[in-house]
Design a protein around this motif. Structure first.
Motif, PDB file in Angstrom:
ATOM      1  N   ARG A  16       0.843  -1.211   0.000  1.00  0.00           N
ATOM      2  CA  ARG A  16       0.000   0.000   0.000  1.00  0.00           C
ATOM      3  C   ARG A  16       0.871   1.251   0.000  1.00  0.00           C
ATOM      4  O   ARG A  16       0.612   2.206  -0.722  1.00  0.00           O
ATOM      5  CB  ARG A  16      -0.931   0.008   1.208  1.00  0.00           C
ATOM      6  CG  ARG A  16      -2.212  -0.771   1.024  1.00  0.00           C
ATOM      7  CD  ARG A  16      -3.208  -0.512   2.142  1.00  0.00           C
ATOM      8  NE  ARG A  16      -2.714  -0.947   3.453  1.00  0.00           N
ATOM      9  CZ  ARG A  16      -2.768  -2.191   3.903  1.00  0.00           C
ATOM     10  NH1 ARG A  16      -3.299  -3.141   3.152  1.00  0.00           N
ATOM     11  NH2 ARG A  16      -2.314  -2.504   5.100  1.00  0.00           N
ATOM     12  N   GLU A  17       1.915   1.235   0.819  1.00  0.00           N
ATOM     13  CA  GLU A  17       2.791   2.404   0.894  1.00  0.00           C
ATOM     14  C   GLU A  17       3.579   2.599  -0.398  1.00  0.00           C
ATOM     15  O   GLU A  17       3.786   3.718  -0.838  1.00  0.00           O
ATOM     16  CB  GLU A  17       3.712   2.306   2.108  1.00  0.00           C
ATOM     17  CG  GLU A  17       2.946   2.520   3.390  1.00  0.00           C
ATOM     18  CD  GLU A  17       3.837   2.801   4.583  1.00  0.00           C
ATOM     19  OE1 GLU A  17       5.069   2.619   4.495  1.00  0.00           O
ATOM     20  OE2 GLU A  17       3.280   3.224   5.610  1.00  0.00           O
ATOM     21  N   LEU A  20       1.261   4.235  -2.787  1.00  0.00           N
ATOM     22  CA  LEU A  20       1.074   5.643  -2.438  1.00  0.00           C
ATOM     23  C   LEU A  20       2.290   6.457  -2.868  1.00  0.00           C
ATOM     24  O   LEU A  20       2.146   7.521  -3.490  1.00  0.00           O
ATOM     25  CB  LEU A  20       0.832   5.795  -0.937  1.00  0.00           C
ATOM     26  CG  LEU A  20       0.750   7.227  -0.406  1.00  0.00           C
ATOM     27  CD1 LEU A  20      -0.386   7.999  -1.068  1.00  0.00           C
ATOM     28  CD2 LEU A  20       0.582   7.209   1.104  1.00  0.00           C
ATOM     29  N   ALA A  23       2.271   6.933  -6.568  1.00  0.00           N
ATOM     30  CA  ALA A  23       1.280   7.929  -6.984  1.00  0.00           C
ATOM     31  C   ALA A  23       1.786   9.348  -6.712  1.00  0.00           C
ATOM     32  O   ALA A  23       1.644  10.243  -7.549  1.00  0.00           O
ATOM     33  CB  ALA A  23      -0.045   7.690  -6.263  1.00  0.00           C
ATOM     34  N   ILE A  24       2.393   9.550  -5.557  1.00  0.00           N
ATOM     35  CA  ILE A  24       2.922  10.866  -5.212  1.00  0.00           C
ATOM     36  C   ILE A  24       4.035  11.251  -6.186  1.00  0.00           C
ATOM     37  O   ILE A  24       4.055  12.362  -6.719  1.00  0.00           O
ATOM     38  CB  ILE A  24       3.426  10.891  -3.754  1.00  0.00           C
ATOM     39  CG1 ILE A  24       2.241  10.787  -2.784  1.00  0.00           C
ATOM     40  CG2 ILE A  24       4.244  12.135  -3.473  1.00  0.00           C
ATOM     41  CD1 ILE A  24       2.640  10.518  -1.353  1.00  0.00           C
ATOM     42  N   TRP A  30      -3.857  11.024  -5.267  1.00  0.00           N
ATOM     43  CA  TRP A  30      -3.600  10.440  -3.951  1.00  0.00           C
ATOM     44  C   TRP A  30      -4.271  11.334  -2.917  1.00  0.00           C
ATOM     45  O   TRP A  30      -4.643  12.451  -3.207  1.00  0.00           O
ATOM     46  CB  TRP A  30      -2.097  10.295  -3.685  1.00  0.00           C
ATOM     47  CG  TRP A  30      -1.318  11.553  -3.815  1.00  0.00           C
ATOM     48  CD1 TRP A  30      -0.830  12.091  -4.962  1.00  0.00           C
ATOM     49  CD2 TRP A  30      -0.962  12.471  -2.779  1.00  0.00           C
ATOM     50  NE1 TRP A  30      -0.201  13.272  -4.706  1.00  0.00           N
ATOM     51  CE2 TRP A  30      -0.267  13.536  -3.367  1.00  0.00           C
ATOM     52  CE3 TRP A  30      -1.174  12.490  -1.406  1.00  0.00           C
ATOM     53  CZ2 TRP A  30       0.222  14.606  -2.631  1.00  0.00           C
ATOM     54  CZ3 TRP A  30      -0.678  13.561  -0.681  1.00  0.00           C
ATOM     55  CH2 TRP A  30       0.016  14.596  -1.291  1.00  0.00           C
ATOM     56  N   GLN A  31      -4.406  10.819  -1.707  1.00  0.00           N
ATOM     57  CA  GLN A  31      -5.101  11.538  -0.645  1.00  0.00           C
ATOM     58  C   GLN A  31      -4.115  11.962   0.439  1.00  0.00           C
ATOM     59  O   GLN A  31      -3.283  11.160   0.875  1.00  0.00           O
ATOM     60  CB  GLN A  31      -6.192  10.664  -0.015  1.00  0.00           C
ATOM     61  CG  GLN A  31      -7.263  10.210  -0.981  1.00  0.00           C
ATOM     62  CD  GLN A  31      -8.064  11.381  -1.510  1.00  0.00           C
ATOM     63  OE1 GLN A  31      -8.452  12.268  -0.757  1.00  0.00           O
ATOM     64  NE2 GLN A  31      -8.282  11.388  -2.812  1.00  0.00           N
ATOM     65  N   ASP A  34      -4.018   9.724   3.469  1.00  0.00           N
ATOM     66  CA  ASP A  34      -3.238   8.494   3.326  1.00  0.00           C
ATOM     67  C   ASP A  34      -1.763   8.750   3.614  1.00  0.00           C
ATOM     68  O   ASP A  34      -1.096   7.947   4.261  1.00  0.00           O
ATOM     69  CB  ASP A  34      -3.393   7.908   1.922  1.00  0.00           C
ATOM     70  CG  ASP A  34      -4.797   7.402   1.647  1.00  0.00           C
ATOM     71  OD1 ASP A  34      -5.532   7.105   2.617  1.00  0.00           O
ATOM     72  OD2 ASP A  34      -5.166   7.302   0.456  1.00  0.00           O
ATOM     73  N   LEU A  35      -1.261   9.894   3.144  1.00  0.00           N
ATOM     74  CA  LEU A  35       0.133  10.239   3.405  1.00  0.00           C
ATOM     75  C   LEU A  35       0.367  10.469   4.894  1.00  0.00           C
ATOM     76  O   LEU A  35       1.338   9.977   5.464  1.00  0.00           O
ATOM     77  CB  LEU A  35       0.529  11.487   2.610  1.00  0.00           C
ATOM     78  CG  LEU A  35       1.938  12.028   2.832  1.00  0.00           C
ATOM     79  CD1 LEU A  35       2.993  10.964   2.522  1.00  0.00           C
ATOM     80  CD2 LEU A  35       2.159  13.277   1.995  1.00  0.00           C
ATOM     81  N   ALA A  54       2.931  17.291  -1.614  1.00  0.00           N
ATOM     82  CA  ALA A  54       3.206  16.320  -0.550  1.00  0.00           C
ATOM     83  C   ALA A  54       4.202  16.892   0.454  1.00  0.00           C
ATOM     84  O   ALA A  54       4.018  16.749   1.668  1.00  0.00           O
ATOM     85  CB  ALA A  54       3.745  15.021  -1.146  1.00  0.00           C
TER      86      ALA A  54
END
Length: 82
Positions: A16-17, A20, A23-24, A30-31, A34-35, A54
């Motif tokens: 998952r990380e 993420l 995506a970043i 991305w949300q 989530d970060l 980010a």
């Protein structure tokens, strides 16, 4: 991938990380939540990245002082390059 990580919460979380961070880095959707919920390790990596959104989020709300300071230093570096 789901089958490969079934029964291994650690692997599932790392996957998952990784998704993420990908995506970043690629500036895909991305949300922020989530970060901010991600591990210190992932936040620290993202704090040194090139995605200004980010880095700004982490400079304000990163989970540790080290992450916030790293993100602020990255932002200063980005501004100096401009």
């Amino acid at each position: 991938m789901d089958r490969a990580t079934t029964g291994s919460p650690f692997l599932a979380e790392r996957l998952r990380e990784w998704a993420l961070l990908r995506a970043i880095t690629l500036e895909l959707p991305w949300q922020a939540g989530d970060l901010l919920a991600a591990s210190h390790r992932l936040q620290l990596i993202a704090a040194t990245g090139t995605n200004t959104q980010a880095v700004e989020i982490l400079a304000e709300a990163g989970s540790t002082r080290r992450i916030r300071n790293t993100a602020r230093a990255t932002l200063r570096g980005h501004r100096a390059e401009s």
